[in-house]
Design a protein around this motif. Structure first.
Motif, PDB file in Angstrom:
ATOM      1  N   TYR A  94      31.175  33.958  30.199  1.00 38.95           N
ATOM      2  CA  TYR A  94      31.601  33.584  31.553  1.00 38.95           C
ATOM      3  C   TYR A  94      31.463  34.764  32.509  1.00 38.95           C
ATOM      4  CZ  TYR A  94      33.895  29.608  29.280  1.00 38.95           C
ATOM      5  OH  TYR A  94      34.168  28.478  28.553  1.00 38.95           O
ATOM      6  N   CYS A  95      30.932  34.478  33.666  1.00 44.24           N
ATOM      7  CA  CYS A  95      30.872  35.463  34.737  1.00 44.24           C
ATOM      8  C   CYS A  95      32.190  35.422  35.513  1.00 44.24           C
ATOM      9  CB  CYS A  95      29.702  35.123  35.654  1.00 44.24           C
ATOM     10  SG  CYS A  95      29.501  36.207  37.070  1.00 44.24           S
ATOM     11  N   ASN A  96      32.621  36.578  35.984  1.00 41.75           N
ATOM     12  CA  ASN A  96      33.870  36.675  36.741  1.00 41.75           C
ATOM     13  C   ASN A  96      33.679  37.634  37.901  1.00 41.75           C
ATOM     14  OD1 ASN A  96      36.654  38.336  37.072  1.00 41.75           O
ATOM     15  ND2 ASN A  96      37.062  36.205  36.552  1.00 41.75           N
ATOM     16  N   ALA A  97      34.329  37.324  39.016  1.00 38.31           N
ATOM     17  CA  ALA A  97      34.209  38.206  40.180  1.00 38.31           C
ATOM     18  C   ALA A  97      35.521  38.269  40.944  1.00 38.31           C
ATOM     19  CB  ALA A  97      33.101  37.718  41.101  1.00 38.31           C
ATOM     20  N   ASP A  98      35.873  39.474  41.348  1.00 42.10           N
ATOM     21  CA  ASP A  98      36.973  39.712  42.296  1.00 42.10           C
ATOM     22  C   ASP A  98      36.326  39.995  43.642  1.00 42.10           C
ATOM     23  OD1 ASP A  98      39.534  41.476  40.387  1.00 42.10           O
ATOM     24  OD2 ASP A  98      39.221  39.360  40.808  1.00 42.10           O
ATOM     25  N   LEU A  99      36.598  39.156  44.618  1.00 44.55           N
ATOM     26  CA  LEU A  99      35.880  39.305  45.873  1.00 44.55           C
ATOM     27  C   LEU A  99      36.758  38.975  47.075  1.00 44.55           C
ATOM     28  CD1 LEU A  99      35.074  36.195  46.952  1.00 44.55           C
ATOM     29  CD2 LEU A  99      33.608  36.325  44.922  1.00 44.55           C
ATOM     30  N   GLN A 100      36.280  39.400  48.218  1.00 41.98           N
ATOM     31  CA  GLN A 100      36.940  39.087  49.487  1.00 41.98           C
ATOM     32  C   GLN A 100      36.030  38.160  50.286  1.00 41.98           C
ATOM     33  OE1 GLN A 100      37.487  43.474  50.329  1.00 41.98           O
ATOM     34  NE2 GLN A 100      39.373  42.696  51.239  1.00 41.98           N
ATOM     35  N   VAL A 101      36.630  37.135  50.882  1.00 44.50           N
ATOM     36  CA  VAL A 101      35.831  36.207  51.678  1.00 44.50           C
ATOM     37  C   VAL A 101      35.741  36.629  53.137  1.00 44.50           C
ATOM     38  CG1 VAL A 101      36.245  34.284  50.115  1.00 44.50           C
ATOM     39  CG2 VAL A 101      37.819  34.683  52.027  1.00 44.50           C
ATOM     40  N   ARG A 102      36.621  37.575  53.544  1.00 42.65           N
ATOM     41  CA  ARG A 102      36.556  38.123  54.897  1.00 42.65           C
ATOM     42  C   ARG A 102      37.254  39.481  54.891  1.00 42.65           C
ATOM     43  NH1 ARG A 102      39.347  33.560  54.856  1.00 42.65           N
ATOM     44  NH2 ARG A 102      41.614  33.641  55.030  1.00 42.65           N
ATOM     45  N   PRO A 103      37.008  40.297  55.914  1.00 44.01           N
ATOM     46  CA  PRO A 103      37.619  41.633  55.953  1.00 44.01           C
ATOM     47  C   PRO A 103      39.142  41.574  55.873  1.00 44.01           C
ATOM     48  CG  PRO A 103      35.921  41.420  57.622  1.00 44.01           C
ATOM     49  CD  PRO A 103      36.110  40.049  57.046  1.00 44.01           C
ATOM     50  N   ARG A 104      39.696  42.477  55.086  1.00 49.40           N
ATOM     51  CA  ARG A 104      41.149  42.669  54.943  1.00 49.40           C
ATOM     52  C   ARG A 104      41.844  41.474  54.293  1.00 49.40           C
ATOM     53  NH1 ARG A 104      39.726  44.611  59.768  1.00 49.40           N
ATOM     54  NH2 ARG A 104      40.428  42.742  60.876  1.00 49.40           N
ATOM     55  N   SER A 105      41.106  40.533  53.779  1.00 49.99           N
ATOM     56  CA  SER A 105      41.744  39.439  53.048  1.00 49.99           C
ATOM     57  C   SER A 105      42.036  39.887  51.624  1.00 49.99           C
ATOM     58  CB  SER A 105      40.843  38.202  53.043  1.00 49.99           C
ATOM     59  OG  SER A 105      39.654  38.455  52.329  1.00 49.99           O
ATOM     60  N   PRO A 106      43.039  39.316  50.994  1.00 48.44           N
ATOM     61  CA  PRO A 106      43.329  39.718  49.618  1.00 48.44           C
ATOM     62  C   PRO A 106      42.195  39.283  48.691  1.00 48.44           C
ATOM     63  CG  PRO A 106      44.632  37.806  50.226  1.00 48.44           C
ATOM     64  CD  PRO A 106      43.965  38.268  51.478  1.00 48.44           C
ATOM     65  N   PRO A 107      41.966  40.049  47.621  1.00 49.51           N
ATOM     66  CA  PRO A 107      40.893  39.668  46.694  1.00 49.51           C
ATOM     67  C   PRO A 107      41.213  38.366  45.979  1.00 49.51           C
ATOM     68  CG  PRO A 107      42.147  41.500  45.817  1.00 49.51           C
ATOM     69  CD  PRO A 107      42.632  41.288  47.211  1.00 49.51           C
ATOM     70  N   LEU A 108      40.209  37.560  45.775  1.00 54.42           N
ATOM     71  CA  LEU A 108      40.318  36.308  45.047  1.00 54.42           C
ATOM     72  C   LEU A 108      39.463  36.403  43.791  1.00 54.42           C
ATOM     73  CD1 LEU A 108      39.929  33.841  48.045  1.00 54.42           C
ATOM     74  CD2 LEU A 108      42.060  34.591  46.970  1.00 54.42           C
ATOM     75  N   ASN A 109      39.862  35.695  42.760  1.00 55.64           N
ATOM     76  CA  ASN A 109      39.149  35.745  41.492  1.00 55.64           C
ATOM     77  C   ASN A 109      38.433  34.426  41.226  1.00 55.64           C
ATOM     78  OD1 ASN A 109      39.273  35.541  38.197  1.00 55.64           O
ATOM     79  ND2 ASN A 109      38.987  37.614  38.941  1.00 55.64           N
ATOM     80  N   TYR A 110      37.175  34.528  40.840  1.00 52.60           N
ATOM     81  CA  TYR A 110      36.364  33.347  40.582  1.00 52.60           C
ATOM     82  C   TYR A 110      35.705  33.448  39.211  1.00 52.60           C
ATOM     83  CZ  TYR A 110      36.763  32.067  45.490  1.00 52.60           C
ATOM     84  OH  TYR A 110      37.249  31.704  46.729  1.00 52.60           O
ATOM     85  N   TRP A 111      35.462  32.269  38.616  1.00 52.71           N
ATOM     86  CA  TRP A 111      34.791  32.173  37.326  1.00 52.71           C
ATOM     87  C   TRP A 111      33.536  31.304  37.456  1.00 52.71           C
ATOM     88  CZ3 TRP A 111      36.302  34.797  33.036  1.00 52.71           C
ATOM     89  CH2 TRP A 111      37.598  35.320  33.004  1.00 52.71           C
ATOM     90  N   GLY A 112      32.540  31.643  36.660  1.00 49.74           N
ATOM     91  CA  GLY A 112      31.398  30.770  36.515  1.00 49.74           C
ATOM     92  C   GLY A 112      31.689  29.684  35.499  1.00 49.74           C
ATOM     93  N   GLN A 113      30.712  28.808  35.300  1.00 47.58           N
ATOM     94  CA  GLN A 113      30.917  27.664  34.420  1.00 47.58           C
ATOM     95  C   GLN A 113      30.699  28.000  32.947  1.00 47.58           C
ATOM     96  OE1 GLN A 113      28.181  28.270  36.060  1.00 47.58           O
ATOM     97  NE2 GLN A 113      26.458  27.806  34.689  1.00 47.58           N
ATOM     98  N   GLY A 114      30.100  29.137  32.684  1.00 39.11           N
ATOM     99  CA  GLY A 114      29.872  29.569  31.306  1.00 39.11           C
ATOM    100  C   GLY A 114      28.472  29.234  30.822  1.00 39.11           C
ATOM    101  N   THR A 115      27.957  30.095  29.964  1.00 42.13           N
ATOM    102  CA  THR A 115      26.651  29.862  29.340  1.00 42.13           C
ATOM    103  C   THR A 115      26.758  30.204  27.852  1.00 42.13           C
ATOM    104  OG1 THR A 115      24.280  30.364  29.474  1.00 42.13           O
ATOM    105  CG2 THR A 115      25.779  32.184  29.916  1.00 42.13           C
ATOM    106  N   GLN A 116      26.205  29.347  27.022  1.00 47.96           N
ATOM    107  CA  GLN A 116      26.332  29.510  25.578  1.00 47.96           C
ATOM    108  C   GLN A 116      25.322  30.521  25.058  1.00 47.96           C
ATOM    109  OE1 GLN A 116      28.515  27.901  23.241  1.00 47.96           O
ATOM    110  NE2 GLN A 116      27.633  29.432  21.843  1.00 47.96           N
ATOM    111  N   VAL A 117      25.809  31.449  24.255  1.00 50.01           N
ATOM    112  CA  VAL A 117      24.955  32.384  23.527  1.00 50.01           C
ATOM    113  C   VAL A 117      25.213  32.167  22.042  1.00 50.01           C
ATOM    114  CG1 VAL A 117      24.517  34.814  23.000  1.00 50.01           C
ATOM    115  CG2 VAL A 117      24.878  34.093  25.375  1.00 50.01           C
ATOM    116  N   THR A 118      24.154  31.854  21.307  1.00 52.97           N
ATOM    117  CA  THR A 118      24.259  31.627  19.877  1.00 52.97           C
ATOM    118  C   THR A 118      23.317  32.573  19.154  1.00 52.97           C
ATOM    119  OG1 THR A 118      24.792  29.292  20.215  1.00 52.97           O
ATOM    120  CG2 THR A 118      24.078  29.946  18.014  1.00 52.97           C
TER     121      THR A 118
END
Length: 121
Positions: A94-118
């Motif tokens: 899973y990909c994960n990111a801590d990001l801001q959607v605008r200046p001085r906004s608190p960071p938000l955390n997002y996840w991707g949908q996941g990709t299988q590795v076998t």
């Protein structure tokens, strides 16, 4: 809306390599940290590697020397180069990111949908 879209998973033999990509899109001002987590069946999700916007990286002990995380900040994209893969690397990544959607906004955390590795022969 912000989306994280992963690609690059699949089936590989032990000792092989894969490269995962994750692109963040949407209303993004800045991305502080991007990282990869994985979850194997019956186990908790764990951090694999992370990278800050300034270039600092962090790795799980189990992947040090085998995996490399990198970022293209201009493209809001993070990569995970996985070499010398082992069966125990098998998981949904899973990909994960801590990001801001605008200046001085608190960071938000997002996840991707996941990709299988076998990793299997």
């Amino acid at each position: 809306q912000v989306q994280l879209v992963e690609s690059g998973g699949g089936l590989v033999q032990p000792g092989g390599s894969l490269r995962l990509s994750c692109a963040a899109s949407g209303s993004i001002f800045s991305i502080n940290v991007m990282g990869w987590y994985r979850q194997a069946p019956g186990k908790q999700r764990e951090l694999v590697a992370s990278a800050t916007s300034g270039g600092s990286t962090n790795y799980a002990d189990s992947v040090k020397g085998r995996f490399t995380i990198s970022r293209d900040n201009a493209k809001n994209t993070v990569y995970l180069q996985m070499n010398s893969l082992k069966p125990e690397d098998t998981a949904v990544y899973y990909c994960n990111a801590d990001l801001q959607v605008r200046p001085r906004s608190p960071p938000l955390n997002y996840w991707g949908q996941g990709t299988q590795v076998t990793v299997s022969s």
